[in-house]
Design a protein around this motif. Structure first.
Motif, mmCIF file in Angstrom:
data_model
loop_
_atom_site.group_PDB
_atom_site.id
_atom_site.type_symbol
_atom_site.label_atom_id
_atom_site.label_comp_id
_atom_site.label_asym_id
_atom_site.label_seq_id
_atom_site.Cartn_x
_atom_site.Cartn_y
_atom_site.Cartn_z
ATOM 1 N N UNK A 199 0.879 -1.302 -0.006
ATOM 2 C CA UNK A 199 -0.068 0.064 0.058
ATOM 3 C C UNK A 199 0.744 1.279 0.011
ATOM 4 N N UNK A 200 0.612 2.319 -0.613
ATOM 5 C CA UNK A 200 1.102 3.686 -0.741
ATOM 6 C C UNK A 200 0.157 4.514 -0.033
ATOM 7 N N UNK A 201 0.296 5.254 1.099
ATOM 8 C CA UNK A 201 -0.543 6.030 1.530
ATOM 9 C C UNK A 201 0.151 7.474 1.722
ATOM 10 N N UNK A 202 -0.799 8.634 1.183
ATOM 11 C CA UNK A 202 -0.141 9.976 1.056
ATOM 12 C C UNK A 202 0.236 10.454 2.580
ATOM 13 N N UNK A 203 1.584 10.759 2.488
ATOM 14 C CA UNK A 203 2.317 10.896 3.795
ATOM 15 C C UNK A 203 1.416 11.800 4.819
ATOM 16 N N UNK A 204 0.929 13.014 4.275
ATOM 17 C CA UNK A 204 0.164 13.812 5.186
ATOM 18 C C UNK A 204 -1.374 13.547 5.626
ATOM 19 N N UNK A 205 -2.265 13.189 4.716
ATOM 20 C CA UNK A 205 -3.629 12.829 4.830
ATOM 21 C C UNK A 205 -3.961 11.166 5.206
ATOM 22 N N UNK A 206 -2.895 10.557 4.830
ATOM 23 C CA UNK A 206 -3.089 8.887 4.772
ATOM 24 C C UNK A 206 -3.756 8.261 3.841
ATOM 25 N N UNK A 207 -4.276 9.072 2.910
ATOM 26 C CA UNK A 207 -5.149 8.559 1.765
ATOM 27 C C UNK A 207 -4.586 7.496 1.007
ATOM 28 N N UNK A 208 -5.305 6.506 0.593
ATOM 29 C CA UNK A 208 -4.557 5.491 -0.332
ATOM 30 C C UNK A 208 -4.384 5.839 -1.478
ATOM 31 N N UNK A 209 -3.293 6.059 -2.294
ATOM 32 C CA UNK A 209 -3.044 6.458 -3.637
ATOM 33 C C UNK A 209 -2.792 5.329 -4.666
ATOM 34 N N UNK A 210 -2.142 4.009 -4.010
ATOM 35 C CA UNK A 210 -2.006 2.834 -4.779
ATOM 36 C C UNK A 210 -1.951 1.616 -4.092
ATOM 37 N N UNK A 211 -2.423 0.657 -4.696
ATOM 38 C CA UNK A 211 -2.245 -0.596 -3.824
ATOM 39 C C UNK A 211 -2.122 -1.823 -4.698
ATOM 40 N N UNK A 212 -1.320 -2.726 -4.364
ATOM 41 C CA UNK A 212 -1.456 -3.897 -5.489
ATOM 42 C C UNK A 212 -1.144 -5.132 -4.467
ATOM 43 N N UNK A 213 -1.701 -6.364 -5.218
ATOM 44 C CA UNK A 213 -1.599 -7.603 -4.744
ATOM 45 C C UNK A 213 -0.496 -8.694 -5.592
ATOM 46 N N UNK A 214 0.225 -9.215 -4.842
ATOM 47 C CA UNK A 214 1.259 -10.269 -5.537
ATOM 48 C C UNK A 214 0.980 -11.721 -4.790
ATOM 49 N N UNK A 215 1.024 -12.774 -5.878
ATOM 50 C CA UNK A 215 0.869 -14.068 -5.418
ATOM 51 C C UNK A 215 2.224 -14.655 -4.855
ATOM 52 N N UNK A 216 2.356 -15.891 -4.608
ATOM 53 C CA UNK A 216 3.559 -16.570 -3.848
ATOM 54 C C UNK A 216 4.640 -16.308 -4.632
ATOM 55 N N UNK A 217 4.622 -16.051 -5.805
ATOM 56 C CA UNK A 217 5.756 -16.240 -6.542
ATOM 57 C C UNK A 217 5.995 -14.758 -7.072
ATOM 58 N N UNK A 218 5.665 -13.707 -6.349
ATOM 59 C CA UNK A 218 5.895 -12.230 -6.305
ATOM 60 C C UNK A 218 5.388 -11.804 -7.831
ATOM 61 N N UNK A 219 4.316 -12.694 -8.414
ATOM 62 C CA UNK A 219 3.506 -12.058 -9.564
ATOM 63 C C UNK A 219 2.526 -11.125 -9.308
ATOM 64 N N UNK A 220 2.410 -9.886 -9.935
ATOM 65 C CA UNK A 220 1.340 -9.026 -9.730
ATOM 66 C C UNK A 220 0.105 -9.420 -10.097
ATOM 67 N N UNK A 221 -0.861 -9.672 -9.163
ATOM 68 C CA UNK A 221 -2.325 -9.897 -9.390
ATOM 69 C C UNK A 221 -3.155 -8.891 -9.862
ATOM 70 N N UNK A 222 -3.140 -7.700 -9.183
ATOM 71 C CA UNK A 222 -3.643 -6.701 -9.640
ATOM 72 C C UNK A 222 -3.176 -5.291 -8.880
ATOM 73 N N UNK A 223 -3.605 -4.140 -9.467
ATOM 74 C CA UNK A 223 -3.162 -3.123 -8.715
ATOM 75 C C UNK A 223 -4.106 -1.865 -9.145
ATOM 76 N N UNK A 224 -4.186 -1.052 -8.218
ATOM 77 C CA UNK A 224 -4.885 0.099 -8.277
ATOM 78 C C UNK A 224 -3.748 1.314 -8.167
ATOM 79 N N UNK A 225 -3.988 2.697 -8.798
ATOM 80 C CA UNK A 225 -3.207 3.519 -8.741
ATOM 81 C C UNK A 225 -3.892 4.931 -9.194
#
Length: 328
Positions: free
Chosen positions: A164-190
């Motif tokens: 997760x990437x949270x904006x440093x001042x407000x805490x709002x989530x600006x980016x998020x991703x999930x990865x599987x057991x082999x570190x492959x990207x499952x999905x991502x919001x940004x």
């Protein structure tokens, strides 16, 4: 831009970079990470913001615009698809309107079935640390904002890793991703662009269906009832950390009889179990399948169609589906 402004900007950057280390110096890494998760869960509901974000899984990419407002009368949100079929979702507190311009239709429901980005985290995070190791990372830039990175590493193979990437001042989530057991990207919001704070015209959230649009009002879930025939369903092989958070009968589109919906959560993700009476005239899908990032297991059991699905590894879906039994 004059030198005085640049000097102040550089000074502010160093102060903001140093502050988190001071605030969390006396915390364990797990506690500091959980503190940030609470900030993220709260910020998505308490802040005014508007922006465009991109969702990606595999080769599929789509863009959406979200606008969020909180005032004395409640919480309002508008989500617009910018790619593909035009559609809008407007939420006014607990009332949700889904507009489908291509079908000249409006769907109205009293519940919220999907948590849109950036409100991905539940408000209750007390059990999260039992299932994930939470660790703070460094500071990275997303959509022009400095963000604190938070890593959630699963403690077993029944869940994905999250970053997760949270904006440093407000805490709002600006980016998020999930990865599987082999570190492959499952999905991502940004977010690609976002404005945090400031006034938002409330008129944006006024429902404006086209003249003559068909309006469908989805009924709320009815009270839970015993399974048909007086028996009961049991799920005995839940993966560690998953607990029941929902058990209701729902009226589903295309189903004559209510469908039992049971949901389990580990504090971050949820798995749903749908149990519907057998329909001999329907062409029912059996076995494992996948829709986007959702893994699905469908099977016939005791003259019922049982479907297990969720944004979790296949092992999780198979373990739950394989432990479902009907007890007459």
């Amino acid at each position: 831009m004059n030198g005085g402004y640049l000097t102040r900007a550089v000074a502010l950057f160093w102060v903001m970079s140093w502050l988190p280390a001071v605030c969390y110096a006396d915390m364990t890494p797990q506690a500091a990470g959980l503190n940030w998760l609470h900030r993220i869960a709260t910020a998505a509901h308490r802040l005014n913001y508007t922006g465009i974000f991109v969702y990606q899984h595999g080769s599929h990419v789509e863009a959406s615009r979200i606008t969020h407002l909180l005032d004395a009368s409640g919480e309002y949100e508008k989500l617009e698809a910018l790619d593909g079929t035009p559609r809008e979702i407007i939420r006014s507190n607990n009332q949700v309107f889904c507009y489908l311009p291509g079908k000249n239709a409006v769907i109205v429901e009293k519940r919220r079935t999907v948590k849109p980005f950036p409100a991905l985290l539940p408000k209750q995070l007390s059990d999260l640390s039992a299932n994930y190791a939470v660790k703070l990372g460094g500071v990275e830039r997303v959509a022009g904002y400095d963000c604190r990175v938070i890593f959630l590493s699963p403690r077993d193979h029944y869940r994905y890793a999250h970053t997760l990437w949270a904006e440093a001042h407000s805490g709002l989530l600006l980016k998020a991703n999930m990865r599987d057991g082999k570190n492959r990207l499952v999905d991502q919001f940004a977010f690609t662009q976002v404005t945090i704070g400031g006034p938002i015209d409330k008129a944006i959230f006024n429902p404006k269906p086209a003249a003559g649009a068909q309006v469908w009002k989805l009924p709320a879930a009815v009270n839970d009832q015993p399974a048909a025939g007086g028996g009961e369903w049991a799920i005995t092989g839940l993966p560690p950390g998953f607990i029941k958070v929902l058990d209701v009968m729902r009226r589903m589109p295309g189903k004559r009889q209510p469908v039992r919906h049971i949901a389990y959560s580990d504090g971050l993700v949820a798995v749903s179990v749908f149990i519907a009476p057998e329909n001999k005239h329907a062409n029912l899908r059996q076995g494992l399948s996948r829709q986007g990032v959702i893994n699905i297991d469908s099977r016939m059991l005791a003259r019922h169609q049982v479907t297990v699905l969720g944004e979790v590894p296949v092992a999780t879906i198979e373990k739950i589906a394989g432990s479902i039994a009907y007890e007459p």
